[in-house]
Motif scaffolding. Structure first.
Motif, PDB file in Angstrom:
ATOM      1  N   GLY A  16       0.812  -1.218   0.000  1.00 54.88           N
ATOM      2  CA  GLY A  16       0.000   0.000   0.000  1.00 54.88           C
ATOM      3  C   GLY A  16       0.843   1.264   0.000  1.00 54.88           C
ATOM      4  N   GLY A  17       0.225   2.358  -0.428  1.00 55.23           N
ATOM      5  CA  GLY A  17       0.926   3.636  -0.540  1.00 55.23           C
ATOM      6  C   GLY A  17       1.485   4.142   0.778  1.00 55.23           C
ATOM      7  N   SER A  18       0.763   3.913   1.906  1.00 61.16           N
ATOM      8  CA  SER A  18       1.259   4.441   3.182  1.00 61.16           C
ATOM      9  C   SER A  18       2.566   3.761   3.578  1.00 61.16           C
ATOM     10  CB  SER A  18       0.209   4.273   4.285  1.00 61.16           C
ATOM     11  OG  SER A  18      -0.029   2.915   4.556  1.00 61.16           O
ATOM     12  N   GLY A  19       2.661   2.458   3.307  1.00 61.89           N
ATOM     13  CA  GLY A  19       3.894   1.722   3.610  1.00 61.89           C
ATOM     14  C   GLY A  19       5.044   2.195   2.728  1.00 61.89           C
ATOM     15  N   LEU A 121      -1.765  10.913   8.428  1.00 61.01           N
ATOM     16  CA  LEU A 121      -3.022  10.363   7.908  1.00 61.01           C
ATOM     17  C   LEU A 121      -2.852  10.149   6.415  1.00 61.01           C
ATOM     18  CD1 LEU A 121      -5.214  12.977   9.804  1.00 61.01           C
ATOM     19  CD2 LEU A 121      -4.547  10.687  10.601  1.00 61.01           C
ATOM     20  N   HIS A 122      -3.232   8.967   5.931  1.00 59.72           N
ATOM     21  CA  HIS A 122      -2.941   8.645   4.534  1.00 59.72           C
ATOM     22  C   HIS A 122      -4.165   8.571   3.635  1.00 59.72           C
ATOM     23  CE1 HIS A 122       1.396   7.890   4.285  1.00 59.72           C
ATOM     24  NE2 HIS A 122       1.299   7.627   5.585  1.00 59.72           N
ATOM     25  N   GLY A 123      -5.291   8.120   4.158  1.00 62.07           N
ATOM     26  CA  GLY A 123      -6.419   7.981   3.221  1.00 62.07           C
ATOM     27  C   GLY A 123      -7.599   7.299   3.856  1.00 62.07           C
ATOM     28  N   THR A 124      -7.748   6.007   3.604  1.00 62.92           N
ATOM     29  CA  THR A 124      -8.937   5.308   4.101  1.00 62.92           C
ATOM     30  C   THR A 124      -8.949   5.206   5.626  1.00 62.92           C
ATOM     31  OG1 THR A 124      -7.805   3.235   3.643  1.00 62.92           O
ATOM     32  CG2 THR A 124      -9.415   3.974   2.015  1.00 62.92           C
ATOM     33  N   ASP A 125      -7.809   5.456   6.276  1.00 57.83           N
ATOM     34  CA  ASP A 125      -7.832   5.520   7.744  1.00 57.83           C
ATOM     35  C   ASP A 125      -8.772   6.640   8.190  1.00 57.83           C
ATOM     36  OD1 ASP A 125      -6.018   7.325   6.643  1.00 57.83           O
ATOM     37  OD2 ASP A 125      -4.502   7.105   8.193  1.00 57.83           O
ATOM     38  N   PRO A 174       2.603  16.574   1.340  1.00 56.31           N
ATOM     39  CA  PRO A 174       2.150  15.653   0.288  1.00 56.31           C
ATOM     40  C   PRO A 174       3.058  14.434   0.112  1.00 56.31           C
ATOM     41  CG  PRO A 174       3.070  17.657  -0.679  1.00 56.31           C
ATOM     42  CD  PRO A 174       3.087  17.853   0.807  1.00 56.31           C
ATOM     43  N   ASN A 175       2.602  13.496  -0.648  1.00 57.69           N
ATOM     44  CA  ASN A 175       3.423  12.351  -1.049  1.00 57.69           C
ATOM     45  C   ASN A 175       4.600  12.879  -1.893  1.00 57.69           C
ATOM     46  OD1 ASN A 175       0.916   9.724  -1.705  1.00 57.69           O
ATOM     47  ND2 ASN A 175       1.573  10.696   0.183  1.00 57.69           N
ATOM     48  N   PHE A 176       5.596  12.035  -2.051  1.00 63.04           N
ATOM     49  CA  PHE A 176       6.794  12.466  -2.800  1.00 63.04           C
ATOM     50  C   PHE A 176       7.325  11.321  -3.646  1.00 63.04           C
ATOM     51  CE2 PHE A 176       7.951  10.890   1.374  1.00 63.04           C
ATOM     52  CZ  PHE A 176       8.938   9.975   1.092  1.00 63.04           C
ATOM     53  N   PHE A 208      -5.972  -3.156  -6.243  1.00 66.86           N
ATOM     54  CA  PHE A 208      -7.206  -3.826  -6.691  1.00 66.86           C
ATOM     55  C   PHE A 208      -8.274  -3.900  -5.600  1.00 66.86           C
ATOM     56  CE2 PHE A 208      -6.409  -5.742 -10.962  1.00 66.86           C
ATOM     57  CZ  PHE A 208      -5.173  -5.166 -11.164  1.00 66.86           C
ATOM     58  N   ARG A 209      -8.376  -2.792  -4.823  1.00 67.41           N
ATOM     59  CA  ARG A 209      -9.484  -2.725  -3.869  1.00 67.41           C
ATOM     60  C   ARG A 209     -10.645  -2.003  -4.534  1.00 67.41           C
ATOM     61  NH1 ARG A 209      -6.861  -0.121   1.181  1.00 67.41           N
ATOM     62  NH2 ARG A 209      -4.772  -0.824   0.737  1.00 67.41           N
ATOM     63  N   ALA A 210     -11.855  -2.151  -3.938  1.00 69.75           N
ATOM     64  CA  ALA A 210     -13.059  -1.580  -4.554  1.00 69.75           C
ATOM     65  C   ALA A 210     -12.899  -0.084  -4.834  1.00 69.75           C
ATOM     66  CB  ALA A 210     -14.267  -1.834  -3.659  1.00 69.75           C
ATOM     67  N   SER A 282     -12.146   7.005  -4.349  1.00 66.99           N
ATOM     68  CA  SER A 282     -11.605   7.817  -3.262  1.00 66.99           C
ATOM     69  C   SER A 282     -10.084   7.749  -3.391  1.00 66.99           C
ATOM     70  CB  SER A 282     -12.081   7.196  -1.941  1.00 66.99           C
ATOM     71  OG  SER A 282     -11.298   7.642  -0.881  1.00 66.99           O
ATOM     72  N   GLU A 283      -9.423   8.884  -3.248  1.00 72.39           N
ATOM     73  CA  GLU A 283      -7.958   8.883  -3.390  1.00 72.39           C
ATOM     74  C   GLU A 283      -7.429  10.118  -2.673  1.00 72.39           C
ATOM     75  OE1 GLU A 283      -5.237   6.609  -4.081  1.00 72.39           O
ATOM     76  OE2 GLU A 283      -6.648   6.130  -5.685  1.00 72.39           O
ATOM     77  N   SER A 284      -6.828   9.936  -1.526  1.00 72.67           N
ATOM     78  CA  SER A 284      -6.430  11.115  -0.755  1.00 72.67           C
ATOM     79  C   SER A 284      -5.267  11.845  -1.412  1.00 72.67           C
ATOM     80  CB  SER A 284      -6.061  10.717   0.660  1.00 72.67           C
ATOM     81  OG  SER A 284      -4.923   9.913   0.618  1.00 72.67           O
ATOM     82  N   PHE A 285      -4.424  11.123  -2.124  1.00 74.82           N
ATOM     83  CA  PHE A 285      -3.336  11.784  -2.873  1.00 74.82           C
ATOM     84  C   PHE A 285      -3.175  11.154  -4.267  1.00 74.82           C
ATOM     85  CE2 PHE A 285       0.851  12.516  -4.487  1.00 74.82           C
ATOM     86  CZ  PHE A 285       1.021  13.871  -4.272  1.00 74.82           C
ATOM     87  N   GLY A 286      -2.830   9.861  -4.314  1.00 79.34           N
ATOM     88  CA  GLY A 286      -2.619   9.190  -5.602  1.00 79.34           C
ATOM     89  C   GLY A 286      -1.143   9.022  -5.904  1.00 79.34           C
ATOM     90  N   LEU A 287      -0.431   8.316  -4.989  1.00 79.35           N
ATOM     91  CA  LEU A 287       1.017   8.137  -5.158  1.00 79.35           C
ATOM     92  C   LEU A 287       1.373   7.468  -6.485  1.00 79.35           C
ATOM     93  CD1 LEU A 287       3.894   8.300  -3.962  1.00 79.35           C
ATOM     94  CD2 LEU A 287       3.444   6.103  -2.834  1.00 79.35           C
ATOM     95  N   ALA A 288       0.566   6.471  -6.893  1.00 77.31           N
ATOM     96  CA  ALA A 288       0.874   5.756  -8.144  1.00 77.31           C
ATOM     97  C   ALA A 288       0.833   6.719  -9.330  1.00 77.31           C
ATOM     98  CB  ALA A 288      -0.113   4.609  -8.344  1.00 77.31           C
TER      99      ALA A 288
HETATM  100  O1  GMT Z   1      -6.072   4.480   2.039  1.00 78.26           O
HETATM  101  C1  GMT Z   1      -5.705   3.434   1.530  1.00 78.26           C
HETATM  102  O2  GMT Z   1      -6.291   2.756   0.686  1.00 78.26           O
HETATM  103  C2  GMT Z   1      -4.435   2.923   1.997  1.00 78.26           C
HETATM  104  C3  GMT Z   1      -3.303   3.810   1.740  1.00 78.26           C
HETATM  105  C4  GMT Z   1      -2.240   2.819   1.671  1.00 78.26           C
HETATM  106  O3  GMT Z   1      -1.680   2.524   2.695  1.00 78.26           O
HETATM  107  O4  GMT Z   1      -2.059   2.258   0.595  1.00 78.26           O
HETATM  108  O5  GMT Z   1      -3.364   4.613   0.544  1.00 78.26           O
HETATM  109  C5  GMT Z   1      -3.506   5.978   0.742  1.00 78.26           C
HETATM  110  O6  GMT Z   1      -2.215   6.502   1.013  1.00 78.26           O
HETATM  111  C6  GMT Z   1      -1.373   6.801  -0.097  1.00 78.26           C
HETATM  112  C7  GMT Z   1      -0.063   7.337   0.448  1.00 78.26           C
HETATM  113  O7  GMT Z   1      -0.243   8.473   1.219  1.00 78.26           O
HETATM  114  C8  GMT Z   1      -2.083   7.781  -1.021  1.00 78.26           C
HETATM  115  O8  GMT Z   1      -1.251   8.127  -2.116  1.00 78.26           O
HETATM  116  C9  GMT Z   1      -3.365   7.123  -1.530  1.00 78.26           C
HETATM  117  O9  GMT Z   1      -4.060   8.072  -2.318  1.00 78.26           O
HETATM  118  C10 GMT Z   1      -4.236   6.706  -0.369  1.00 78.26           C
HETATM  119  N1  GMT Z   1      -5.358   5.880  -0.887  1.00 78.26           N
HETATM  120  C11 GMT Z   1      -6.634   6.285  -0.802  1.00 78.26           C
HETATM  121  O10 GMT Z   1      -6.954   7.364  -0.330  1.00 78.26           O
HETATM  122  C12 GMT Z   1      -7.626   5.340  -1.357  1.00 78.26           C
END
Ligand code: GMT
Length: 377
Positions: A16-19, A121-125, A174-176, A208-210, A282-288
């Protein structure tokens, strides 16, 4: 000369992006002389080479038969206490609030208050899981009790303040991306493996999450390939993969779609691509998307969350409403069939990644925030 800090980084070790953000941050901080202690239940995925001042501490889980569910939160708190005591940590930085911010709070209380707790805080948390009634009050409390809180976009900061009724100063960091590593590289051989030279290559990277709406990716591609000879690469894995493979077969485009599964080395694959699709719910940033942009790949995305803070509509790609498959397909066809515009978009993507989101600039923001939190500015 400021003293090096001793920092514990708590994160999920998976794809995941947070890791990824937590691991790359730790590596970059170590490169600046700080001592970094990763704390997790498995070795973080991108922690793949030995560095002198990076250490890893694994959380041990009890398997006592009375416990029907794994008790990760207290086990993690105990590990943070142990590491903080032995290594004299200045800071513990919790990435993804659930349950890391709670364990970090517990550890600080046990230690008597000297350890500083920073939560990112990263996103779905925040947008999804944290709002569930079984987590809400503990989440609000843990965020409020952190000594410092950062969010990866202005969108996520606002959501936190309004959804949880929190009155706290949250810093947006932001992400980097490491733009020296993530750049367009020679990739003829990789490209040849995916498609004939005259065809375009579209790419999607996710877990590949919903929330990622990978079925939309496939439907957009299906529209595109009817007008432009093209192939689709899907990198990553997760709960929706099987249903997406089924959809590809139902649409009869299996010869044009390649599922790669999880990949650790994306630079050459991204360099082979012409366009990224990110139609997330939903996408709090979009690291990919940022990693793609650094490799000069424009992005067609939905308008949700932090995506409009990353991409510039009409310059680095295009933004459309969630689920508007026709519009996203039309944007993709327009761009893929206009070489001049494509060249301009590619340059703009690279420039935006380098100027605004390069690792050097963003890691300095975290470093300053740590110093402020430790009253060392
Ligand atoms: O929120 C998640 O789905 C998990 C999280 C992760 O750990 O993969 O992703 C979020 O954190 C990333 C890094 O900060 C962001 O780039 C992603 O946009 C964010 N994903 C969502 O908000 C869905």
């Amino acid at each position: 000369m400021k003293r090096p800090l001793k920092i514990g980084i708590v994160c999920y070790p998976t794809y995941g992006g947070s890791g990824v953000v937590a691991t790359e941050l730790g590596k970059a901080l170590a490169g600046r002389g700080h001592q970094i202690h990763f704390i997790s239940y498995a070795l973080p995925m991108r922690l793949d080479s030995y560095e002198g001042n990076i250490f890893y501490h694994e959380v041990e889980m009890s398997s006592y038969p009375l416990f029907e569910f794994p008790l990760y939160t207290p086990a993690l708190a105990s590990k943070i206490v142990e590491v903080a005591q032995f290594e004299q940590l200045d800071i513990v930085h919790a990435h993804y609030a659930i349950p890391h911010a709670t364990s970090a709070y517990l550890a600080r209380q046990i230690l008597g208050g000297t350890l500083k707790v920073i939560t990112t805080l990263h996103g779905t948390d925040i947008t999804l899981v944290g709002l569930e009634p079984s987590f809400l009050s503990v989440m609000k409390f843990s965020i409020e009790q952190s000594d410092g809180v950062t969010a990866v976009s202005r969108f996520l900061k606002e959501k936190t303040l309004t959804n949880y009724g929190i009155d706290k100063d949250i810093r947006v960091i932001p992400n980097f991306v490491d733009t020296d590593k993530y750049r367009r590289v020679e990739c003829t051989q990789v490209r040849e493996r995916f498609a004939p030279p005259e065809e375009k290559i579209l790419i999607h990277v996710s877990n590949f999450r919903a929330v990622k709406r990978v079925a939309d990716v496939i439907r957009i591609f299906d529209e595109v390939q009817k007008k432009v000879p093209a192939h689709l690469i899907l990198a990553g894995d997760g709960p929706d993969r099987s249903v997406c493979e089924l959809l590809v077969r139902e649409l009869g485009i299996q010869d044009k779609v390649r599922f790669l599964g999880k990949q650790t080395e994306l630079v050459r694959i991204l360099s082979a691509a012409d366009l990224m699709l990110m139609p997330s719910q939903s996408e709090s940033f979009g690291l990919a998307a940022l990693e793609a942009m650094a490799c000069g790949v424009p992005v067609i995305s939905s308008s949700v969350g932090g995506l409009p803070e990353l991409q510039v509509h009409g310059q680095t790609g295009y933004i459309a409403e969630i689920g508007d498959i026709d519009r996203m397909a039309k944007y993709a066809v327009d761009l893929l069939t206009n070489d001049t515009r494509m060249a301009m978009f590619r340059q703009a993507c690279r420039a935006r990644a380098v100027d605004n989101f390069d690792v050097g600039k963003i890691v300095s923001m975290y470093e300053e925030y740590y110093r402020e939190s430790c009253s060392e500015t």
